[in-house]
Design a protein around this motif. Sequence first.
Motif, PDB file in Angstrom:
ATOM      1  N   ARG A 147       2.766   3.979  -3.219  1.00  5.36           N
ATOM      2  CA  ARG A 147       2.123   3.986  -4.530  1.00  5.36           C
ATOM      3  C   ARG A 147       1.223   5.199  -4.599  1.00  5.36           C
ATOM      4  O   ARG A 147       0.461   5.435  -3.672  1.00  5.36           O
ATOM      5  N   GLY A 148       1.262   5.924  -5.682  1.00  2.73           N
ATOM      6  CA  GLY A 148       0.406   7.083  -5.927  1.00  2.73           C
ATOM      7  C   GLY A 148      -0.395   7.559  -4.735  1.00  2.73           C
ATOM      8  O   GLY A 148      -1.619   7.599  -4.800  1.00  2.73           O
ATOM      9  N   GLU A 149       0.302   7.871  -3.622  1.00  2.00           N
ATOM     10  CA  GLU A 149      -0.392   8.089  -2.372  1.00  2.00           C
ATOM     11  C   GLU A 149      -1.143   9.410  -2.303  1.00  2.00           C
ATOM     12  O   GLU A 149      -2.309   9.454  -1.960  1.00  2.00           O
ATOM     13  N   GLY A 208      -5.333  13.706  -4.638  1.00  2.00           N
ATOM     14  CA  GLY A 208      -5.404  14.946  -5.405  1.00  2.00           C
ATOM     15  C   GLY A 208      -4.390  14.968  -6.525  1.00  2.00           C
ATOM     16  O   GLY A 208      -4.556  15.649  -7.509  1.00  2.00           O
ATOM     17  N   PRO A 243      -4.155  10.726 -10.769  1.00  2.00           N
ATOM     18  CA  PRO A 243      -4.133   9.304 -10.486  1.00  2.00           C
ATOM     19  C   PRO A 243      -3.784   8.491 -11.722  1.00  2.00           C
ATOM     20  O   PRO A 243      -3.812   8.989 -12.849  1.00  2.00           O
ATOM     21  N   GLY A 244      -3.465   7.253 -11.458  1.00  2.00           N
ATOM     22  CA  GLY A 244      -3.336   6.310 -12.559  1.00  2.00           C
ATOM     23  C   GLY A 244      -1.977   6.355 -13.224  1.00  2.00           C
ATOM     24  O   GLY A 244      -1.130   7.187 -12.919  1.00  2.00           O
ATOM     25  N   ARG A 245      -1.775   5.421 -14.106  1.00  2.00           N
ATOM     26  CA  ARG A 245      -0.511   5.439 -14.847  1.00  2.00           C
ATOM     27  C   ARG A 245      -0.837   6.000 -16.217  1.00  2.00           C
ATOM     28  O   ARG A 245      -1.742   5.512 -16.915  1.00  2.00           O
ATOM     29  N   VAL A 278       0.829  -1.195   0.000  1.00  2.00           N
ATOM     30  CA  VAL A 278       0.000   0.000   0.000  1.00  2.00           C
ATOM     31  C   VAL A 278       0.864   1.246   0.000  1.00  2.00           C
ATOM     32  O   VAL A 278       0.581   2.205  -0.708  1.00  2.00           O
TER      33      VAL A 278
END
Lengths: 275, 352, 292
Positions: free
Chosen positions: B327-329, B332, B335-337, B324
């Motif tokens: 990763r893209g914490e 705001g 998001p996403g790759r 957890v």
Amino acid sequence: MTTDRTTTPATGPDETRFALSCDGITKAFQGVRAVNGATFDVPEGLVTALIGPNGAGKTTVVNILSGSMTCDSGTEHIGGTDVTNWPSYRIARLGLMRTFQLSRELGGLTVLENLLVAAPDQAGESMVNVFFRPSAVRRQERENVARALDILETYGLFHLRDNRASDLSGGQKKLLEISRAVMASPKVLLLDEPMAGVNPALIERIGGYILDLKAAGVTVLMIEHNLSVVERICDHVIVLAEGQTLATGKLSDLRENEEVVQAYLGEVIDASTHG
Amino acid sequence: MSNIWYYVFTLVFFLFDYFILAMGLNIQYGETGILNFAYIGFVAVGSYVTGALALPSSVGTGQHYILGLGLPFPVNLILGGLASCGLAVVVALISLRRLRTDYLAMVLISLSLVLYDICNNFVPLFNGADGLYNVPEPFAGVLKLTTNSFIPFFAAVTGVIAALLWWVMSRITRSPQGRTFRAIRDDEVVAAALGKDVFRNQLKSMLIGSFYAGVGGGLIIQFSGSFNPTAWLPGETFVVFAVLIVGGVGNNVGMLVGSLVVETLLIHLPAFLPAIPGHPGLIEYFDSVLIGILLMAMLWFRPQGIVPERVRRALSLGAPANLVAGRGEAPGSAPGRPVPVEIATADAQGEK
Amino acid sequence: MQLFWLSVGFGLVTASVLAISAVGLSLQFGITNYINFAYGDFMALGAFVTYVLNNEVLHWNIWVALVAGSLAIGVLAVILNRLILSPFARRFSKSFYVLIVTFGLSLVLLNIEYSIWGADVRFFQMPIDRALHIGPLLLTKYQLVVMAIAIVLMLGVHAMLKTTRLGKSMRAMSDNTTLAMTSGIDTKRITTITWFLSGTLAGLAGAVLGITEGNLTPASGELFLFVIFAAVIVGGVGSIYGAMAGAVLIGLATEISAAFINPAYKLDTAFVILILTLLVRPAGLFARPGKA
């Protein structure tokens, strides 16, 4: 109407196999025929668009194909299996997943839990396992969580994993629907207007996800109004009108079909330009 | 033992007993969304069967009842719970398929009244309107308990059983099985589309809840030694729902809090107040009015209850912390790759 | 045979009371889409108001008291809807909340009745009159009047639904509230009128139930509510004509079974018919699409 065929004969020039086919599907609501003999095949491994004017019966067809609704007559096959009027959970277990036109998130569950529900063959869904094989349940749960988090990351929902699904925005709910279906490792995916009501940037992203799924070998059937989207991502098109299959083929071929253009495509284009 | 302790332990017993009953209704309604308005009927079946199994053969007792096997305590209680499960199977087969909420509510509340009617009128079953009485007190002979020492003893036994059932219930609600129940509660159609056999799961949930109802009912007859139809008019189901709503639907801890507020403080405590001279029952009537108003106020001002349903976070679900973290914490942030999207779009245009 | 015709007579009287109450419940269900579990208490209140006006202080004529009692419950229903039910129905989309609220309302009303009138059985003071022979049936004057009231009301409801603008709006709203709203129907007004009609019919049904049975307690309405449920479900929830047909079927069946089997199991007869109907036609005999 209801010819009995276990597998759809390959009619295409290049020995196309069909993941899903239906024959002579009818469905009436209060005497009104919503679907009136729809017959078509969905080629395996491709992205197929189901288009047609409003009221053509597209959503009803998807409801019937996914088992959410029963049909009055006709047959449906997935792979070689006759699944006519199977309950939707059995169709789902064969590997057909669907999304809904108006997003139906499991609102009381978190985003992550929404995905976890969809994981197939969970040991932890048996009471015996919950109490007598807790370690096996825990191990599988950990794997599912890891996979769900990967999918959430792919679909840009990772940071929302612990939010209740009911708190998401409209576009996020659309993404959640697709990622939830993906979690179930589907062979066939029915998308009911996955891009309706989302902003252009998100349309691009969703289009990308659909092509990713195709690349991973998933057969996709999607209802879509936006013809530029259909043109870019769909290999095959089925035109439905007044509950019947009007034409099938490549969009470029259909554009030359006078009947389709005059009667229906014009209307679809109108509808899509009005949002 | 003074009267005050007798009262206190009676309150403690009902606190634990309604905790059990509320957990049973919570798995059905709070977790799975089945609006079981016949719940008190399941409690009654458990109570009667537990009592009738503990009683000796009815010959010469002056009562009429079936069973009468003189079984020892935990055995009759478990069988009482299972009898309630038997009723659940019948009810589920009749009503769970294809009935929408209002229909189901009407059918089940009618069923509850019909069960009541049959038990009240058909004497050979469970002694009709008089109900069962003189049910042997568990362990009283072995432990040489007097009537006075039995009350605190059995309140403690009920506490232990409630704790055990709480542990079992938390295992269920935390498991993938519990998650599937909640998925069905939130949207049956979606759950089915995700491959869940809705009926089978609803049946499971009905069975679990009914077992709790039966055990809770069995404990009542073992505690008070008697049980008759006045104890389970259809409206009693409403009291269990009140426990659920006040405590917090979908949360087992909430059931204990709800039981404390509704069952102990609002229902049983006022029953110990002296009656107003010349107006028998008036306190009870005012109390019921108060409960009704409180419930509506609760639904309006705090529909999630005193202890709301928990949000089950990723870490609590067994996600390894390292998975957890990192990763893209930042909420705001975009998001996403982004990569596959662009590639895919390029592909799409390439095909044109 | 005599027993049979006697029970048919009773059955028709029960059917009359059932028809009035079932139509009242169905009208409201059609418009608001949730079941009112306090309906039985509306009935008992109607009976008590009638009883008080007729017996205690004022000694009004029974039929005048009946009309006044019914209208009073109609007004009460409108007030309760405005203050409690409609805010809940608007705020929560799940029907569970408003169902529990009507349940709570039922508890409150029932216990207010108990606080005022106690749990004792009360009796309507009716002059004893000779039964009249009508064909093979044997009926008292009061029973005949009750049947006449029911028939007139059913015809009235039918005429209202079919011919008046109000009735047409009600049917439109019952079919599709959103559509009715967008086509310019004042749904709030229709809802208020429906609650008034439903409450009035409940009060009336409660009073005629008291008159035909001769006695009343605060709980008599709630017990009768289950028979109404049976009639409504057998007929098809939300269908007014189904409710009428269900009332006749359940009324006759319960009274005939009471005569030939055992009066204690009247309710169970109604329930058995209900279950059989659900097994054969889950949406009732006269189901309306979208309401089941």
